[in-house]
Structures are given as C-alpha cells and as structure tokens.
Design an enzyme around this catalytic site. Sequence first.
Site, short mmCIF file in Angstrom:
data_model
loop_
_atom_site.label_atom_id
_atom_site.label_comp_id
_atom_site.label_asym_id
_atom_site.label_seq_id
_atom_site.Cartn_x
_atom_site.Cartn_y
_atom_site.Cartn_z
CB ALA A 91 -0.95 0.10 1.07
CG PHE A 92 -0.61 5.47 -0.28
CD1 PHE A 92 -1.84 5.11 0.20
CD2 PHE A 92 0.00 6.62 0.64
CE1 PHE A 92 -2.51 5.78 1.30
CE2 PHE A 92 -0.88 7.29 1.32
CZ PHE A 92 -2.13 6.89 1.79
CE LYS A 93 -2.66 4.50 5.58
NZ LYS A 93 -3.37 4.19 4.48
CG ASP A 94 4.78 -0.21 2.40
OD1 ASP A 94 4.72 -0.41 3.53
OD2 ASP A 94 4.55 -0.95 1.56
CG LEU A 114 4.27 4.37 7.90
CD1 LEU A 114 3.02 3.62 7.86
CD2 LEU A 114 4.83 4.72 9.35
#
Length: 462
Positions: free
Chosen positions: A110-113, A116
């Site tokens: 997901a784009f949250k990588d 994060l």
Amino acid sequence: MKYISTRGRSPVCNFEQVLLTGLAPDGGLYVPESLPSFSVQEINSWSGLPYHELAFKIIKPFVDGEIPDDVLQSILHDSYKDFSHPAVAPLRMLGVNEWVLELYCGPTLAFKDFALQLLGRLLDYVLIRDNKKVAVLGATSGDTGSAALEGCRHCKNIDLFILHPYQRVSEVQRRQMTTVPGDNVHNIALRGNFDDCQRIVKSAFGDQSFLPADRQLVAVNSINWARIMAQIVYYFYAALSVGGPARPVSFSVPTGNFGDIYAGYLARCMGLPVHQLIIATNGNDILHRLMNKNEYSLNELRPTLSPSMDIMVSSNFERYLFDLFDRDANAVTAFVTGLGEKPLHLDEARWNRARALFSSHGVDDKTTCQVIADVYRQSGFLIDPHTAVGVEAARICNKDLTVPMITLATAHPVKFADAVTRAGLESPDLPVHMQDLFDREERYDILDNSIQEVTQYLRSRL
Ligand SMILES: *Cc1c(COP(=O)(O)O)cnc(C)c1O
C-alpha cells in the site's frame, strides 16, 4: 525550518521534535512555518532523477540541516531500494491522458510504505544519535499497521504497539501485522471498532504518565508531519514522468484522512503546476459534502468495500483549514471544535476558494465494483477498490481532457480480495515475498475496549 501548531498554543518545534511526536500539545497539528518553493526551471532540471534522488531535493529543506546531507541521502536510498519495481512509483496508462500511479510496490503493498519506510529510518537515526528510546503507538484499520511494523521493526530503540479492531480487518491485513517477527513488535486486537482504537490511542497520547520516565510516545499515522512530507515527493515524480512541469497535470486521490491529498496540495503550493486536485471519497463523504454543499457534519460511519477510507472526521483537513483561514489559529480552533450534531458552514468566500482548488466526488460500493470490472475489461489491469474510487472520481470531475489525469493507486488488489470477487473477477495471487503468509505463525493479544487495559499492557512490556 520551524514547525507551528494549527491551534497556535504550542511551542514552535524543529524537525526532530515534530518527528518524535504526534498531535501538538494544544490538540492541533504541526505544519511548516513557511514552505520551500521551486521554480519551474528547477523542477524541470530534476527530470530523469531516480526516485530517491528526487526525494532528497524535495525533503532536504524540511529537514533543514538537522540530519547531514549524506546521511539523509543514504536513508532515502535505503527507504526505496526494496520496492519491487525499479521505477519505485511506476505510471500505467489506462486510456487517453488517463493514468494510474502505482504506489503499492513497497513491502506491504500500500502507499503507506512510501512514508513509513522513511519514517522508521529517520527515527532510527535520530534515536541512536541521541541515545533515546520511544514507544510507537498507533491504531489501524488495516494498512497503516503493517506498513508501520515493516518500517520500524529493525529499530532497536523503538517498541511498537499497534491496535487493530478485533475481527474487523481482512485476513491478509491481519496476517501482515501479526506475522511480523521481533521482540519489539506488539499487536493488540481490541474488542471494539476502529474508532475505539483511535480513542484509546488519543487518550494515551494525551496523558503519558503511565510510561516509564525515559519514554515518550511517537505517532505513525498521518498526523505525524514526516509522513506528509514523504508523500509530497511522488506528486513531483509523477508530473515529471508525463511531461511536467512544462505542462500542468491533474491528480485524483482516494482519501479518508485527507493526508494523501494534502501532500498534493503542498506540492502545488511548492511550485508544481497542478491543474485539478480531486478528492475521491467512498460513502463516508464528509469532505465531498463540504465541497459540494458547504455542509461539514458528522454522519454515522458506514463500512464500505474501501475500508482504509472509512473515516468520519479527516484529521489532516485541519492542516488545510489553517491555510484557508489565512493561518488564523483561533478561527481554526473555533471551526474544528464546533463540529458536532449540527452541520457547520464555511463563509461563502472561503467555500468558493476551497472549491476553486479542489473538486470532489463520492463513490458508492456498487459503482466501485463496476469500475473495477470496467477497467479490467478495457485495459486488462486489475485495480483495488480504493483506486477504483479514485478512477471514477477522475472520470466524473475531469474538466480538461487534454491535461494528463493521474489517479493514485493506493493499494494492491490482493489486499482487498472481497471487492475484486464482487466485481466478478478472480483475486490475484500473493506476490512472491508473501507467498507463505498463511503458513507463518501469528502473534497478537486480545484486549478489552478499555484505556486502563491498554496502558497497563504497554507498561508491562516496556
Ligand atoms: C490509508 C489509505 C487511504 C487513505 O489515505 P489518507 O491518508 O486518508 O489520504 C487510501 N487508500 C488506501 C489503500 C489506504 O491504505
């Protein structure tokens, strides 16, 4: 670079201080006192740069020398080196001037990588340098949790506590969190819903007296400024890939907490020629109702096929309101704390200013499935339900078909098999690095929906 709170009653911070915190003590969110800006010539000179080198150009002014340049460069290099596509954020063409930006090539799909992987490494560097230890505490409806655990698990000076609502995340999402190894990884399944998880996290941040004296809590959701900062980069990267900044481009962004689209707004403020910014929401459409009807009010939270956007109040919207209210912290405070049963309204001039900047559209579950099926039929490309919401909003809101329209593809469809099946398509296989996900051992503790239980649990493990 100084950072100030949207509510105006917190001390001014530097980069390291905003990195190591969550909400400002006055309940506001930190924003830069002023934004760096780049000329079209300068942006143009970055075309062809690898992702991590472009990231350095954009992020450097926000870090403002607090981390040496060579260290920052190597942190950025490492953050994106394990993405599964060499372009890190590849663009795929769906139709004439219609694109999706694939933001799910990171370890948790997901784009949250993007944020994060970087946040974990920045924290690691700062904590080792200062010989400090912290506890990361976060609530997740699915994607943030696994991305935060992946990003921070190698940090020896961090203990990680992630709350998810018991039995209310998908099996892939749960296993992505509960199979992460490490003594510093603590998964909590809370007997409650996502709002209960958030309430407990918020209250723990508000009163940290339960922690050992040498510890503090750090936030990993998008109230943490560093997450927003990381996300600005791919707007520049995408624009450069389709002929920007010589020509403007438009973005459609599936959003719940207003984090991702706020990063796009900042890219534009920093000099990137952006034609349209489209807020794409699912049935939980508080932002769409504000843009469309000038009505800012709470509705009951409804579960949808795009669960990562099932959010009632968008916390990052306050950061935009701060600009919309001409940085008048008192006006922002009055507006956001007035949100209750009664709908709020912006004054006409401000509402028009907001609408000139953002288009919006709300997409229901039925349409989401139709779009997944249509896109697959038209281009052979399988998109996830969040991306489908973005593609539909892009098609509805597009004002100029000659401008490239880029929808942010926020997750890999394998994470949301339910929606894919309902669209009449077959769920894809897990990527190679996750193929044994269903055989790995899971570790998590089930706790009651109680602040005391959770804080005691943290204390006993620190
Ligand atoms: C988190 C998430 C979103 C929404 O992001 P915001 O920060 O609310 O803008 C959209 N899609 C997916 C897949 C997500 O994980």
